[in-house]
Design a protein around this motif. Structure first.
Motif, short mmCIF file in Angstrom:
data_model
loop_
_atom_site.label_atom_id
_atom_site.label_comp_id
_atom_site.label_asym_id
_atom_site.label_seq_id
_atom_site.Cartn_x
_atom_site.Cartn_y
_atom_site.Cartn_z
N SER A 154 -22.76 -74.54 3.25
CA SER A 154 -23.11 -75.15 1.97
C SER A 154 -23.92 -74.21 1.08
O SER A 154 -24.54 -73.25 1.56
CB SER A 154 -23.92 -76.44 2.19
OG SER A 154 -25.21 -76.14 2.68
N ALA A 155 -23.86 -74.49 -0.22
CA ALA A 155 -24.65 -73.77 -1.23
C ALA A 155 -24.77 -74.66 -2.45
O ALA A 155 -23.78 -75.23 -2.91
CB ALA A 155 -23.99 -72.45 -1.59
N LYS A 156 -25.98 -74.81 -2.97
CA LYS A 156 -26.25 -75.64 -4.14
C LYS A 156 -25.64 -77.04 -3.94
O LYS A 156 -25.98 -77.75 -3.02
CB LYS A 156 -25.73 -74.97 -5.40
CG LYS A 156 -26.51 -73.70 -5.77
CD LYS A 156 -26.03 -73.12 -7.08
CE LYS A 156 -26.85 -71.89 -7.45
NZ LYS A 156 -26.41 -71.29 -8.73
N ASN A 157 -24.68 -77.40 -4.81
CA ASN A 157 -24.10 -78.75 -4.75
C ASN A 157 -22.76 -78.78 -4.03
O ASN A 157 -22.02 -79.77 -4.11
CB ASN A 157 -23.94 -79.32 -6.16
CG ASN A 157 -25.27 -79.50 -6.86
OD1 ASN A 157 -26.24 -79.89 -6.22
ND2 ASN A 157 -25.31 -79.20 -8.14
N ARG A 158 -22.40 -77.71 -3.33
CA ARG A 158 -21.11 -77.64 -2.66
C ARG A 158 -21.30 -77.53 -1.16
O ARG A 158 -22.11 -76.74 -0.68
CB ARG A 158 -20.33 -76.43 -3.18
CG ARG A 158 -18.91 -76.33 -2.67
CD ARG A 158 -18.22 -75.11 -3.25
NE ARG A 158 -16.91 -74.90 -2.66
CZ ARG A 158 -16.19 -73.79 -2.80
NH1 ARG A 158 -16.69 -72.78 -3.52
NH2 ARG A 158 -15.00 -73.67 -2.23
N SER A 159 -20.57 -78.34 -0.42
CA SER A 159 -20.69 -78.34 1.04
C SER A 159 -19.33 -78.52 1.67
O SER A 159 -18.51 -79.31 1.19
CB SER A 159 -21.63 -79.47 1.50
OG SER A 159 -21.76 -79.48 2.89
N THR A 206 -26.27 -73.06 5.67
CA THR A 206 -26.58 -74.08 4.67
C THR A 206 -27.58 -73.55 3.64
O THR A 206 -28.37 -72.66 3.92
CB THR A 206 -27.15 -75.35 5.33
OG1 THR A 206 -28.36 -75.04 6.01
CG2 THR A 206 -26.16 -75.93 6.32
N ASN A 207 -27.48 -74.14 2.45
CA ASN A 207 -28.35 -73.73 1.34
C ASN A 207 -28.25 -72.22 1.08
O ASN A 207 -29.26 -71.54 0.88
CB ASN A 207 -29.80 -74.14 1.61
CG ASN A 207 -30.69 -73.95 0.39
OD1 ASN A 207 -30.22 -74.03 -0.75
ND2 ASN A 207 -31.97 -73.68 0.61
N ARG A 224 -28.08 -68.88 -0.77
CA ARG A 224 -28.53 -68.45 -2.08
C ARG A 224 -28.84 -66.96 -2.01
O ARG A 224 -29.12 -66.42 -0.94
CB ARG A 224 -29.75 -69.22 -2.56
CG ARG A 224 -31.06 -68.96 -1.81
CD ARG A 224 -31.27 -69.92 -0.69
NE ARG A 224 -32.55 -69.72 -0.01
CZ ARG A 224 -32.79 -70.12 1.23
NH1 ARG A 224 -31.85 -70.72 1.94
NH2 ARG A 224 -33.98 -69.93 1.77
N GLU A 227 -31.25 -63.91 -3.15
CA GLU A 227 -32.57 -63.53 -3.62
C GLU A 227 -32.88 -62.15 -3.06
O GLU A 227 -32.37 -61.77 -2.01
CB GLU A 227 -33.65 -64.51 -3.11
CG GLU A 227 -33.43 -65.97 -3.47
CD GLU A 227 -34.39 -66.88 -2.72
OE1 GLU A 227 -35.30 -66.36 -2.04
OE2 GLU A 227 -34.23 -68.11 -2.81
N GLN A 233 -24.33 -61.42 -4.53
CA GLN A 233 -24.21 -62.68 -5.26
C GLN A 233 -22.84 -63.33 -5.06
O GLN A 233 -22.67 -64.53 -5.30
CB GLN A 233 -24.47 -62.47 -6.76
CG GLN A 233 -23.43 -61.63 -7.49
CD GLN A 233 -23.74 -60.15 -7.45
OE1 GLN A 233 -24.50 -59.68 -6.62
NE2 GLN A 233 -23.14 -59.41 -8.39
N LYS A 272 -19.86 -67.85 -2.48
CA LYS A 272 -18.51 -68.29 -2.83
C LYS A 272 -17.48 -67.80 -1.81
O LYS A 272 -16.55 -68.52 -1.46
CB LYS A 272 -18.14 -67.80 -4.23
CG LYS A 272 -16.73 -68.23 -4.67
CD LYS A 272 -16.48 -67.92 -6.12
CE LYS A 272 -15.03 -68.22 -6.52
NZ LYS A 272 -14.63 -69.60 -6.22
#
Length: 352
Positions: free
Chosen positions: A69-74, A159-160, A162, A164, A299, A303
Protein backbone atom coordinates in the motif's frame (compact mmCIF):
# COMPACT_ATOMS: atom_id res chain seq x y z
CA UNK A 1 43.87 -30.72 8.74
CA UNK A 2 40.31 -29.40 8.76
CA UNK A 3 38.36 -30.50 5.68
CA UNK A 4 35.81 -27.64 5.68
CA UNK A 5 35.93 -24.40 7.67
CA UNK A 6 32.81 -22.22 7.53
CA UNK A 7 33.39 -18.66 8.73
CA UNK A 8 30.12 -17.28 10.09
CA UNK A 9 27.07 -19.01 11.49
CA UNK A 10 24.36 -17.51 9.33
CA UNK A 11 21.74 -19.31 7.25
CA UNK A 12 24.12 -20.42 4.49
CA UNK A 13 26.85 -21.66 6.84
CA UNK A 14 24.55 -23.46 9.26
CA UNK A 15 22.57 -24.99 6.40
CA UNK A 16 25.71 -26.35 4.76
CA UNK A 17 27.01 -27.79 8.03
CA UNK A 18 23.59 -29.35 8.72
CA UNK A 19 23.47 -31.00 5.30
CA UNK A 20 27.01 -32.35 5.69
CA UNK A 21 26.08 -33.71 9.13
CA UNK A 22 23.54 -36.00 7.51
CA UNK A 23 26.41 -38.07 6.07
CA UNK A 24 27.62 -40.64 8.64
CA UNK A 25 31.27 -40.53 7.55
CA UNK A 26 32.96 -37.41 6.16
CA UNK A 27 36.43 -37.05 4.58
CA UNK A 28 37.48 -34.81 7.50
CA UNK A 29 36.28 -32.40 10.16
CA UNK A 30 33.78 -29.60 9.55
CA UNK A 31 34.12 -26.43 11.64
CA UNK A 32 31.71 -23.49 11.89
CA UNK A 33 33.25 -20.42 13.55
CA UNK A 34 31.27 -17.42 14.74
CA UNK A 35 32.09 -14.94 17.55
CA UNK A 36 28.43 -14.90 18.63
CA UNK A 37 27.40 -18.42 17.75
CA UNK A 38 24.60 -18.59 20.34
CA UNK A 39 23.23 -15.06 19.82
CA UNK A 40 20.29 -15.71 17.54
CA UNK A 41 17.47 -13.76 19.23
CA UNK A 42 18.28 -10.69 17.14
CA UNK A 43 16.89 -11.92 13.84
CA UNK A 44 13.83 -13.19 12.02
CA UNK A 45 13.83 -15.12 8.76
CA UNK A 46 10.97 -14.66 6.31
CA UNK A 47 10.48 -16.28 2.93
CA UNK A 48 8.00 -17.44 0.32
CA UNK A 49 7.66 -21.08 -0.62
CA UNK A 50 5.44 -23.19 -2.86
CA UNK A 51 5.96 -26.11 -0.47
CA UNK A 52 4.16 -26.48 2.86
CA UNK A 53 6.64 -25.18 5.44
CA UNK A 54 4.14 -24.71 8.27
CA UNK A 55 5.81 -27.48 10.29
CA UNK A 56 9.38 -26.57 9.35
CA UNK A 57 10.07 -25.34 12.89
CA UNK A 58 8.08 -24.90 16.10
CA UNK A 59 6.34 -21.53 16.01
CA UNK A 60 6.50 -21.11 12.24
CA UNK A 61 3.99 -18.51 11.03
CA UNK A 62 2.24 -18.94 7.68
CA UNK A 63 0.50 -16.19 5.72
CA UNK A 64 -1.71 -16.80 2.71
CA UNK A 65 -2.26 -13.11 1.93
CA UNK A 66 -0.02 -10.05 1.79
CA UNK A 67 -0.67 -6.32 1.46
CA UNK A 68 1.16 -3.60 -0.49
CA UNK A 69 0.00 0.00 0.00
CA UNK A 70 0.84 3.69 -0.45
CA UNK A 71 -1.27 6.76 0.39
CA UNK A 72 -4.86 5.92 -0.61
CA UNK A 73 -4.05 2.84 -2.69
CA UNK A 74 -3.83 -0.68 -1.32
CA UNK A 75 -3.47 -4.11 -2.96
CA UNK A 76 -4.06 -7.43 -1.21
CA UNK A 77 -2.73 -10.53 -2.91
CA UNK A 78 -3.62 -14.14 -2.16
CA UNK A 79 -1.30 -17.06 -2.65
CA UNK A 80 -2.70 -20.32 -4.01
CA UNK A 81 0.39 -22.53 -4.09
CA UNK A 82 2.77 -19.98 -2.59
CA UNK A 83 2.65 -18.80 1.01
CA UNK A 84 4.72 -16.43 3.11
CA UNK A 85 6.49 -17.77 6.21
CA UNK A 86 8.20 -16.39 9.30
CA UNK A 87 10.57 -18.28 11.59
CA UNK A 88 12.68 -17.09 14.49
CA UNK A 89 16.45 -17.02 14.25
CA UNK A 90 16.68 -18.84 17.56
CA UNK A 91 14.46 -21.74 16.43
CA UNK A 92 16.43 -22.12 13.19
CA UNK A 93 19.76 -22.11 15.02
CA UNK A 94 18.63 -24.69 17.59
CA UNK A 95 17.43 -27.03 14.82
CA UNK A 96 20.76 -26.78 13.00
CA UNK A 97 22.76 -27.07 16.20
CA UNK A 98 21.02 -30.29 17.18
CA UNK A 99 21.90 -31.92 13.84
CA UNK A 100 25.46 -30.61 13.67
CA UNK A 101 26.53 -31.42 17.24
CA UNK A 102 25.45 -35.05 17.12
CA UNK A 103 27.98 -35.72 14.32
CA UNK A 104 31.43 -36.59 15.74
CA UNK A 105 33.24 -34.76 12.92
CA UNK A 106 31.28 -31.49 13.02
CA UNK A 107 31.88 -28.62 15.43
CA UNK A 108 30.30 -25.25 16.27
CA UNK A 109 32.98 -22.94 17.68
CA UNK A 110 32.22 -19.70 19.49
CA UNK A 111 35.25 -17.84 18.19
CA UNK A 112 36.34 -14.90 16.07
CA UNK A 113 38.46 -15.74 13.04
CA UNK A 114 40.86 -12.93 12.07
CA UNK A 115 42.64 -14.50 9.11
CA UNK A 116 41.90 -17.11 6.49
CA UNK A 117 41.65 -20.54 8.15
CA UNK A 118 43.73 -23.49 7.04
CA UNK A 119 41.36 -26.01 5.46
CA UNK A 120 40.81 -27.79 2.17
CA UNK A 121 37.63 -25.75 1.67
CA UNK A 122 36.90 -22.40 3.28
CA UNK A 123 33.40 -20.90 3.00
CA UNK A 124 33.32 -17.22 3.90
CA UNK A 125 30.08 -15.66 5.13
CA UNK A 126 31.51 -12.62 6.90
CA UNK A 127 29.35 -9.52 6.32
CA UNK A 128 30.47 -7.72 3.15
CA UNK A 129 32.07 -4.30 3.55
CA UNK A 130 29.53 -1.44 3.19
CA UNK A 131 31.54 0.14 0.37
CA UNK A 132 30.57 -2.85 -1.77
CA UNK A 133 26.82 -2.20 -1.40
CA UNK A 134 25.17 -0.96 -4.59
CA UNK A 135 22.16 0.10 -2.52
CA UNK A 136 20.94 -0.47 1.03
CA UNK A 137 17.97 -2.15 2.66
CA UNK A 138 18.01 -0.85 6.24
CA UNK A 139 15.45 -1.84 8.84
CA UNK A 140 14.65 -1.74 12.54
CA UNK A 141 12.18 -4.29 13.82
CA UNK A 142 10.37 -4.54 17.14
CA UNK A 143 8.68 -7.66 18.43
CA UNK A 144 5.82 -6.36 20.56
CA UNK A 145 3.70 -8.20 23.09
CA UNK A 146 0.14 -6.90 22.98
CA UNK A 147 -3.49 -7.73 22.34
CA UNK A 148 -4.35 -7.04 18.69
CA UNK A 149 -7.06 -7.68 16.11
CA UNK A 150 -4.93 -8.24 13.02
CA UNK A 151 -5.81 -11.27 10.89
CA UNK A 152 -3.28 -14.02 11.57
CA UNK A 153 -3.03 -15.08 7.90
CA UNK A 154 -2.24 -11.62 6.43
CA UNK A 155 1.26 -10.14 6.19
CA UNK A 156 1.47 -6.36 5.83
CA UNK A 157 4.36 -6.62 3.41
CA UNK A 158 5.06 -3.09 2.16
CA UNK A 159 2.59 -0.63 3.65
CA UNK A 160 2.49 3.16 3.70
CA UNK A 161 5.18 3.36 1.02
CA UNK A 162 6.55 6.88 0.66
CA UNK A 163 9.73 8.55 -0.59
CA UNK A 164 11.76 10.70 1.78
CA UNK A 165 15.46 11.53 2.11
CA UNK A 166 16.16 10.21 -1.41
CA UNK A 167 14.86 6.75 -0.60
CA UNK A 168 11.79 4.57 -0.12
CA UNK A 169 10.28 3.99 3.33
CA UNK A 170 7.59 1.50 4.30
CA UNK A 171 6.32 -0.51 7.26
CA UNK A 172 6.23 -4.30 7.42
CA UNK A 173 4.14 -6.16 10.00
CA UNK A 174 3.68 -9.84 10.77
CA UNK A 175 1.27 -11.11 13.43
CA UNK A 176 3.08 -13.88 15.31
CA UNK A 177 0.44 -14.94 17.85
CA UNK A 178 -2.81 -13.45 19.12
CA UNK A 179 -0.72 -11.53 21.63
CA UNK A 180 2.45 -10.64 19.72
CA UNK A 181 3.54 -9.14 16.40
CA UNK A 182 6.65 -7.97 14.57
CA UNK A 183 6.71 -4.45 13.15
CA UNK A 184 9.62 -3.26 11.01
CA UNK A 185 10.29 0.11 9.45
CA UNK A 186 12.33 -0.36 6.27
CA UNK A 187 14.32 1.94 3.98
CA UNK A 188 15.60 1.33 0.42
CA UNK A 189 18.22 3.84 -0.69
CA UNK A 190 21.64 4.57 -2.15
CA UNK A 191 22.96 5.35 1.34
CA UNK A 192 22.39 3.49 4.64
CA UNK A 193 19.20 4.35 6.47
CA UNK A 194 19.16 6.20 9.81
CA UNK A 195 18.52 3.50 12.42
CA UNK A 196 17.21 5.96 15.04
CA UNK A 197 14.69 7.30 12.55
CA UNK A 198 13.61 3.79 11.56
CA UNK A 199 13.13 2.80 15.20
CA UNK A 200 11.06 5.95 15.70
CA UNK A 201 8.89 4.97 12.72
CA UNK A 202 8.27 1.51 14.19
CA UNK A 203 7.29 2.95 17.56
CA UNK A 204 5.00 5.49 15.88
CA UNK A 205 3.27 2.66 13.99
CA UNK A 206 2.58 0.94 17.31
CA UNK A 207 1.23 4.19 18.77
CA UNK A 208 -0.88 5.04 15.69
CA UNK A 209 -2.52 1.59 15.85
CA UNK A 210 -3.46 2.18 19.52
CA UNK A 211 -1.45 -0.80 20.74
CA UNK A 212 -0.24 -1.00 24.31
CA UNK A 213 2.09 -3.63 25.63
CA UNK A 214 5.75 -4.52 26.01
CA UNK A 215 8.76 -4.59 23.70
CA UNK A 216 10.06 -8.18 23.65
CA UNK A 217 13.14 -7.60 21.50
CA UNK A 218 14.59 -5.48 18.70
CA UNK A 219 16.43 -6.37 15.50
CA UNK A 220 18.15 -4.22 12.93
CA UNK A 221 20.46 -4.55 9.95
CA UNK A 222 21.78 -3.03 6.74
CA UNK A 223 21.31 -5.59 3.95
CA UNK A 224 23.08 -5.18 0.61
CA UNK A 225 20.88 -4.67 -2.42
CA UNK A 226 23.46 -5.88 -4.88
CA UNK A 227 27.23 -6.01 -4.37
CA UNK A 228 30.03 -4.43 -6.34
CA UNK A 229 32.75 -6.88 -7.43
CA UNK A 230 34.98 -8.08 -4.62
CA UNK A 231 38.48 -6.67 -4.26
CA UNK A 232 39.86 -10.15 -3.58
CA UNK A 233 39.16 -9.94 0.14
CA UNK A 234 37.24 -13.22 0.28
CA UNK A 235 38.58 -16.16 2.24
CA UNK A 236 37.87 -19.05 -0.08
CA UNK A 237 34.33 -19.30 -1.44
CA UNK A 238 32.00 -16.44 -0.44
CA UNK A 239 28.52 -17.48 0.70
CA UNK A 240 25.42 -15.89 2.21
CA UNK A 241 24.96 -12.17 1.55
CA UNK A 242 28.69 -11.94 0.85
CA UNK A 243 28.29 -14.50 -1.91
CA UNK A 244 25.31 -12.79 -3.54
CA UNK A 245 22.79 -15.34 -2.27
CA UNK A 246 20.28 -12.72 -1.10
CA UNK A 247 18.07 -11.36 -3.86
CA UNK A 248 19.41 -7.90 -4.69
CA UNK A 249 15.97 -6.43 -5.35
CA UNK A 250 14.25 -7.76 -2.24
CA UNK A 251 16.78 -9.09 0.29
CA UNK A 252 15.17 -12.54 0.30
CA UNK A 253 17.65 -15.39 0.39
CA UNK A 254 16.62 -17.98 2.99
CA UNK A 255 15.27 -20.64 0.61
CA UNK A 256 18.00 -19.96 -1.96
CA UNK A 257 20.68 -20.61 0.68
CA UNK A 258 18.94 -23.76 1.88
CA UNK A 259 18.76 -25.10 -1.68
CA UNK A 260 22.40 -24.18 -2.36
CA UNK A 261 23.50 -25.99 0.82
CA UNK A 262 21.86 -29.26 -0.21
CA UNK A 263 23.44 -29.20 -3.66
CA UNK A 264 26.85 -28.19 -2.35
CA UNK A 265 26.89 -30.84 0.39
CA UNK A 266 26.24 -33.54 -2.23
CA UNK A 267 29.06 -32.21 -4.41
CA UNK A 268 31.50 -32.05 -1.50
CA UNK A 269 30.79 -35.55 -0.29
CA UNK A 270 31.06 -37.00 -3.80
CA UNK A 271 34.29 -35.19 -4.67
CA UNK A 272 32.81 -32.92 -7.32
CA UNK A 273 34.39 -29.49 -7.97
CA UNK A 274 32.99 -26.55 -6.02
CA UNK A 275 32.61 -23.10 -7.53
CA UNK A 276 31.22 -19.87 -6.14
CA UNK A 277 27.50 -19.16 -6.39
CA UNK A 278 26.34 -17.20 -9.42
CA UNK A 279 22.76 -15.87 -9.57
CA UNK A 280 20.90 -16.40 -12.85
CA UNK A 281 21.73 -13.77 -15.49
CA UNK A 282 18.08 -12.75 -15.94
CA UNK A 283 17.68 -12.22 -12.20
CA UNK A 284 20.90 -10.20 -12.02
CA UNK A 285 19.88 -7.99 -14.93
CA UNK A 286 16.39 -7.29 -13.55
CA UNK A 287 17.72 -6.54 -10.09
CA UNK A 288 20.27 -4.11 -11.49
CA UNK A 289 17.49 -2.17 -13.24
CA UNK A 290 15.59 -1.83 -9.98
CA UNK A 291 18.77 -0.82 -8.11
CA UNK A 292 19.33 1.97 -10.65
CA UNK A 293 15.83 3.25 -9.93
CA UNK A 294 16.51 3.08 -6.16
CA UNK A 295 19.72 5.05 -6.69
CA UNK A 296 18.38 7.73 -9.05
CA UNK A 297 14.56 7.76 -9.18
CA UNK A 298 13.20 6.34 -5.88
CA UNK A 299 9.98 8.37 -6.27
CA UNK A 300 8.89 5.80 -8.89
CA UNK A 301 9.15 2.86 -6.50
CA UNK A 302 5.69 2.99 -4.83
CA UNK A 303 3.95 2.92 -8.20
CA UNK A 304 6.25 0.17 -9.50
CA UNK A 305 5.54 -2.13 -6.56
CA UNK A 306 1.82 -1.32 -6.49
CA UNK A 307 1.37 -1.91 -10.22
CA UNK A 308 3.29 -5.17 -9.99
CA UNK A 309 1.04 -6.33 -7.16
CA UNK A 310 -2.13 -5.07 -8.87
CA UNK A 311 -1.48 -6.74 -12.22
CA UNK A 312 0.07 -10.06 -11.21
CA UNK A 313 -1.30 -13.05 -9.35
CA UNK A 314 -0.10 -13.68 -5.82
CA UNK A 315 1.82 -16.81 -6.82
CA UNK A 316 3.63 -14.99 -9.66
CA UNK A 317 4.54 -12.06 -7.40
CA UNK A 318 5.90 -14.38 -4.69
CA UNK A 319 7.77 -16.55 -7.17
CA UNK A 320 9.40 -13.53 -8.80
CA UNK A 321 10.63 -12.01 -5.53
CA UNK A 322 12.07 -15.39 -4.57
CA UNK A 323 13.74 -16.34 -7.84
CA UNK A 324 13.19 -14.76 -11.24
CA UNK A 325 12.16 -17.27 -13.91
CA UNK A 326 11.64 -16.26 -17.56
CA UNK A 327 7.84 -16.57 -17.56
CA UNK A 328 7.07 -14.81 -14.29
CA UNK A 329 9.83 -12.25 -14.96
CA UNK A 330 8.08 -11.33 -18.21
CA UNK A 331 4.74 -11.08 -16.40
CA UNK A 332 6.23 -8.77 -13.77
CA UNK A 333 8.07 -6.58 -16.31
CA UNK A 334 4.92 -6.07 -18.39
CA UNK A 335 2.91 -5.23 -15.26
CA UNK A 336 5.33 -2.58 -13.97
CA UNK A 337 5.29 1.07 -15.16
CA UNK A 338 7.19 1.09 -18.44
CA UNK A 339 8.93 4.48 -18.24
CA UNK A 340 11.40 3.84 -15.38
CA UNK A 341 12.46 0.45 -16.78
CA UNK A 342 12.77 1.74 -20.35
CA UNK A 343 14.96 4.63 -19.16
CA UNK A 344 17.15 2.18 -17.27
CA UNK A 345 17.48 -0.10 -20.31
CA UNK A 346 18.38 2.84 -22.59
CA UNK A 347 20.98 4.02 -20.10
CA UNK A 348 22.47 0.50 -19.93
CA UNK A 349 22.75 0.35 -23.76
CA UNK A 350 24.42 3.79 -23.84
CA UNK A 351 26.95 2.71 -21.23
CA UNK A 352 28.09 -0.23 -23.38
Amino acid sequence: MVWIHIVGGGVAGLSLASELSKHPILPGTVVVSDPNINARDDRTYSFWSDRDCSNFLPGTSQYSKWVVSAKNRSVTQTGTNWHYYRISGRAFFEKCKKVIERHPQCFLNNEAVVSKPSAKYVFDSRPPAPDRFRAYQSFVGIEFKCEHNFAMDIALLMTNMRTEDSGLYFEYMLPITDTSLLIESTYFGAMPGDMKNLEKNSLEWIKNNNLTGQVIRKEQAHIPMGLRPSTNDDWGIPIGARGGMTRASSGYGFMNMRSWAKITAKKLTSGQPITRYRPPLLETWMDLQLIKIIQKKPQHLPKIFLDMAQKTKGDDFASFLTKARPLNALQVITSAPAKPFLKSIIQMIQEK
